[in-house]
Design an enzyme around this catalytic site. Structure first.
Site, PDB file in Angstrom:
ATOM      1  N   GLU A   1       0.813  -1.206   0.000  1.00 21.69           N
ATOM      2  CA  GLU A   1       0.000   0.000   0.000  1.00 21.69           C
ATOM      3  C   GLU A   1       0.854   1.267   0.000  1.00 21.69           C
ATOM      4  O   GLU A   1       0.528   2.255  -0.675  1.00 21.69           O
ATOM      5  CB  GLU A   1      -0.923  -0.018   1.219  1.00 21.69           C
ATOM      6  CG  GLU A   1      -2.079   0.948   1.131  1.00 21.69           C
ATOM      7  CD  GLU A   1      -3.120   0.639   2.185  1.00 21.69           C
ATOM      8  OE1 GLU A   1      -4.201   0.119   1.840  1.00 21.69           O
ATOM      9  OE2 GLU A   1      -2.845   0.911   3.377  1.00 21.69           O
TER      10      GLU A   1
ATOM     11  N   GLU B   1       2.158   1.769  -3.389  1.00 20.21           N
ATOM     12  CA  GLU B   1       1.070   2.290  -4.218  1.00 20.21           C
ATOM     13  C   GLU B   1       0.856   3.781  -3.961  1.00 20.21           C
ATOM     14  O   GLU B   1       0.667   4.571  -4.900  1.00 20.21           O
ATOM     15  CB  GLU B   1      -0.208   1.505  -3.912  1.00 20.21           C
ATOM     16  CG  GLU B   1      -1.359   1.771  -4.852  1.00 20.21           C
ATOM     17  CD  GLU B   1      -2.564   0.886  -4.541  1.00 20.21           C
ATOM     18  OE1 GLU B   1      -3.534   0.942  -5.318  1.00 20.21           O
ATOM     19  OE2 GLU B   1      -2.546   0.147  -3.526  1.00 20.21           O
TER      20      GLU B   1
ATOM     21  N   CYS C   1      -8.498  -2.235   3.754  1.00 21.38           N
ATOM     22  CA  CYS C   1      -8.350  -3.328   4.727  1.00 21.38           C
ATOM     23  C   CYS C   1      -9.673  -3.777   5.333  1.00 21.38           C
ATOM     24  O   CYS C   1      -9.758  -4.888   5.857  1.00 21.38           O
ATOM     25  CB  CYS C   1      -7.428  -2.896   5.865  1.00 21.38           C
ATOM     26  SG  CYS C   1      -5.760  -2.483   5.341  1.00 21.38           S
TER      27      CYS C   1
ATOM     28  N   SER D   1      -7.316   1.472  -2.682  1.00 23.43           N
ATOM     29  CA  SER D   1      -6.106   0.689  -2.898  1.00 23.43           C
ATOM     30  C   SER D   1      -6.492  -0.672  -3.468  1.00 23.43           C
ATOM     31  O   SER D   1      -7.507  -1.250  -3.094  1.00 23.43           O
ATOM     32  CB  SER D   1      -5.363   0.499  -1.570  1.00 23.43           C
ATOM     33  OG  SER D   1      -4.357  -0.472  -1.694  1.00 23.43           O
TER      34      SER D   1
ATOM     35  N   LYS E   1     -15.523 -10.113   7.410  1.00 19.00           N
ATOM     36  CA  LYS E   1     -14.457 -10.951   6.859  1.00 19.00           C
ATOM     37  C   LYS E   1     -15.008 -12.285   6.356  1.00 19.00           C
ATOM     38  O   LYS E   1     -14.440 -12.902   5.446  1.00 19.00           O
ATOM     39  CB  LYS E   1     -13.376 -11.207   7.909  1.00 19.00           C
ATOM     40  CG  LYS E   1     -12.637  -9.969   8.400  1.00 19.00           C
ATOM     41  CD  LYS E   1     -11.642  -9.463   7.396  1.00 19.00           C
ATOM     42  CE  LYS E   1     -10.809  -8.329   7.975  1.00 19.00           C
ATOM     43  NZ  LYS E   1      -9.940  -7.699   6.967  1.00 19.00           N
TER      44      LYS E   1
ATOM     45  N   GLU F   1     -16.104 -11.438   3.006  1.00 15.48           N
ATOM     46  CA  GLU F   1     -14.929 -11.153   2.179  1.00 15.48           C
ATOM     47  C   GLU F   1     -14.252 -12.437   1.705  1.00 15.48           C
ATOM     48  O   GLU F   1     -13.858 -12.545   0.530  1.00 15.48           O
ATOM     49  CB  GLU F   1     -13.936 -10.318   2.982  1.00 15.48           C
ATOM     50  CG  GLU F   1     -12.655  -9.986   2.229  1.00 15.48           C
ATOM     51  CD  GLU F   1     -11.604  -9.339   3.117  1.00 15.48           C
ATOM     52  OE1 GLU F   1     -10.897  -8.459   2.629  1.00 15.48           O
ATOM     53  OE2 GLU F   1     -11.494  -9.729   4.298  1.00 15.48           O
TER      54      GLU F   1
ATOM     55  N   GLU G   1     -13.189 -12.561  -5.940  1.00 11.49           N
ATOM     56  CA  GLU G   1     -11.932 -11.823  -6.158  1.00 11.49           C
ATOM     57  C   GLU G   1     -10.831 -12.268  -5.200  1.00 11.49           C
ATOM     58  O   GLU G   1      -9.663 -11.954  -5.410  1.00 11.49           O
ATOM     59  CB  GLU G   1     -12.159 -10.314  -5.949  1.00 11.49           C
ATOM     60  CG  GLU G   1     -13.212  -9.700  -6.851  1.00 11.49           C
ATOM     61  CD  GLU G   1     -14.577  -9.647  -6.196  1.00 11.49           C
ATOM     62  OE1 GLU G   1     -15.395  -8.822  -6.637  1.00 11.49           O
ATOM     63  OE2 GLU G   1     -14.827 -10.425  -5.249  1.00 11.49           O
TER      64      GLU G   1
ATOM     65  N   CYS H   1     -11.101  -2.146  14.164  1.00 10.26           N
ATOM     66  CA  CYS H   1     -11.285  -3.585  14.385  1.00 10.26           C
ATOM     67  C   CYS H   1     -11.453  -3.946  15.854  1.00 10.26           C
ATOM     68  O   CYS H   1     -12.046  -4.974  16.178  1.00 10.26           O
ATOM     69  CB  CYS H   1     -10.103  -4.357  13.809  1.00 10.26           C
ATOM     70  SG  CYS H   1      -9.850  -4.090  12.047  1.00 10.26           S
TER      71      CYS H   1
END
Length: 580
Positions: A280, A283, A300, A320, A359, A362, A367, A503
């Protein structure tokens, strides 16, 4: 602020005039029971469990919403008050699906059950019709409307805090239910899967999809090599499942417990966080120097990503392309680690212990796989891990400490602070400062991006590079920040976390009853645990992690390179309002 004189149960008080009776009573440790009330979230007085007598008023008043005034006299536990509370509670219990023996909340944290015990409700004088509504079982969240007590705490969290607004009360009278528009399942709405509705639910009307059986089956399969990784926020909260003080770091005990459960290897997601920072930050530097799309926005938090796909599709190019830390680490475990250990990647079963319900969603995204293999096979929440440890009869508080396994045994303090709001930003700045200056900066604690303000804005100067940065936590704050960006406000780097506090307050963290959440800042206490671990670490910058250096040297090549992009990066796409 002006103050007023009041009397509660014969005790004279001098309190701010904007207090409620409930707040004033708390000042002298007078315990008034509540059920629907959540400070700053749900203050509507609908359950009537907090009723009190106010001299001069014919009707009982709800202490959670009734303001104090000069000369007020309050009685909190008269026979009239106690009887009214019991009647109200019995009416709630009369049509509640009280399958306590099999309920996921009955083992320690059902607020309804606790309140019945406190009020000594030994019998229910009323018998109502039990609801028989269909369950809504999603990939992350399970909703059981038959256990709902209509406190509306979930509605307020979703609407007022997260600004997602996919659930609300519908119908009237006895037919009132909490649900989604047109009777849709949560997975068919713009739900972000953040799980904040679960965190505030006092019963088991909302809970995460339990995947622990899948993990136990893999552990007991001799053909599978089962690897577990744990997010930084988990170590700051897992102890609460075993009545340890809020904010107690339990890293070593957690590793010991995971080995006792039968996992073949126990790794730290902080390694994945260090990888994320390498990618990151590269980037960010490339976009700043090369005139790329700005601001760069962190990726994230999967709840934030889904929220962005639904609500800000025009700004997806700002995200990102980095996967989240545990997904990156999962991809590395099924490639580099598999090669190093001589294990067929199809025989590696990766488990992520996360503070997050999103999550789960996710890990199922198409992907999030490489060469047809999912990066992560199963995500368990902190709560699910706590229940597994409890069910196995492990005395968690008495466990000794163990270290994470090699070859990823070391991580950085920068990886640890990923678990709190501002942590990703600070970790990236620590690495960016060194990469841009070519030296190792001595001052690398960026206090300006820390703290629990909803939106933080900081101007950072690194050498001759000036960065305007913003940090937002909670999707309501994210919406405000994104609307400002859409309107033209300029930033270089933006961190967004879906959950308030980041989190540490994720939708999969240990549940705390309202009488804890109302008066203790869980976010602040858990954040302290992560910052204390960071300060103790020998390595505090991601790019100095020797395991990460070795990984790039032996396998990934350069940060942002072809192999790194294959394993560690992804893409996102706009979603319609009712796409899954």
């Amino acid at each position: 602020m002006n103050k007023v004189n009041i009397t509660i149960d014969g005790i004279k008080l001098y309190v701010p005039e904007n207090y409620t009776i409930l707040q004033a009573a708390k000042e002298v440790n007078i315990n008034i029971p509540t059920l629907c009330f959540l400070k700053d979230v749900n203050e509507i007085g609908c359950c009537r469990m907090c009723v009190v007598e106010v001299k001069g008023s014919k009707a009982l008043q709800a202490a959670c919403v009734h303001p104090v005034k000069e000369g007020m006299e309050v009685l909190t536990h008269t026979p009239k008050v106690v009887e009214a509370r019991k009647v109200n509670l019995e009416l709630i219990l009369s049509n509640h699906n009280a399958s306590c023996q099999t309920c996921s909340r009955s083992w320690m944290d059902c607020e309804l059950q606790s309140l019945a015990n406190k009020l000594s409700v030994k019998a229910i004088r009323f018998e109502g019709d039990k609801k028989k509504l269909p369950m809504d079982e999603g990939v992350s969240i399970v909703r059981d409307p038959n256990k709902c007590i209509l406190c509306r705490r979930c509605v307020s969290a979703c609407k007022n805090i997260q600004s997602v607004s996919v659930i609300d009360t519908m119908n009237r009278g006895f037919d009132t239910v909490v649900g989604s528009a047109f009777g849709r399942k949560l997975d068919e709405t713009p739900c972000s899967n953040c799980g904040q509705c679960i965190n505030v639910c006092p019963v088991a009307a909302l809970h995460e999809k339990d995947d622990s059986d899948r993990v136990l089956a893999a552990i007991n399969d001799p053909e599978m090599h089962v690897v577990v990784q744990t997010a930084p926020a988990v170590r700051a909260a897992l102890g609460e499942e075993f009545f340890m003080p809020i904010g107690t770091p339990v890293t070593g005990k957690m590793v010991t417990a995971l080995r006792m459960l039968g996992f073949d290897k126990v790794f730290d997601t902080d390694t994945g966080a260090d990888l994320t920072i390498m990618e990151e930050t590269t980037e960010l530097i490339d976009r700043v120097r090369g005139g790329g799309k700005l601001p760069l926005i962190t990726s994230c938090s999967p709840g934030w990503i889904k929220f962005c796909e639904h609500n800000f599709p025009d700004l997806l190019d700002n995200l990102s392309s980095c996967k989240s830390p545990h997904q990156m680490f999962g991809a590395v475990l099924k490639s580099y680690y598999a090669e190093q250990q001589g294990i067929d990647p199809d025989k590696i079963f990766t488990v992520s212990i996360m503070p997050c319900t999103a999550k789960k969603f996710e890990s199922k995204r198409p992907e999030m796989q490489v060469d047809g293999r999912p990066d992560v096979d199963v995500v368990l929440t902190t709560r699910e891990l706590g229940k597994m440890i409890y069910d196995m009869g492990i005395d968690f508080p008495s466990l000794g400490d163990s270290d994470f396994d090699n070859p990823f045994g070391e991580a950085s303090g920068a990886g640890v602070i990923f678990g709190t709001t501002g942590g990703v930003m600070e970790a990236a700045l620590r690495t960016a400062a060194d990469l841009l200056s070519g030296t190792s900066a001595d001052n690398f604690e960026y206090e300006e991006v820390r703290g629990l303000e909803g939106i933080k804005i900081a101007n950072i100067e690194i050498g001759n590079v000036k960065l305007r940065a913003a940090v937002a936590h909670g999707l309501g704050n994210a919406r405000k920040l994104m609307e400002a960006i859409r309107a033209g406000e300029e930033f270089h780097f933006v961190e967004i976390m879906a959950c308030p506090g980041g989190c540490i307050n994720g939708g999969g963290q240990p549940l705390q009853p309202a009488d804890q959440r109302n008066w203790i800042d869980l976010k602040a206490e858990r954040a302290k645990a992560l910052y204390s671990e960071d300060r103790k670490m020998f390595i505090r910058k991601s790019h100095n992690n020797p395991a990460v250096k070795k990984l790039y040297k032996e396998y990934l090549g350069m940060a942002g390179g072809k192999q790194a992009h294959k394993l560690l990066h992804t893409h996102y796409a706009p979603r319609q309002n009712y796409d899954k």
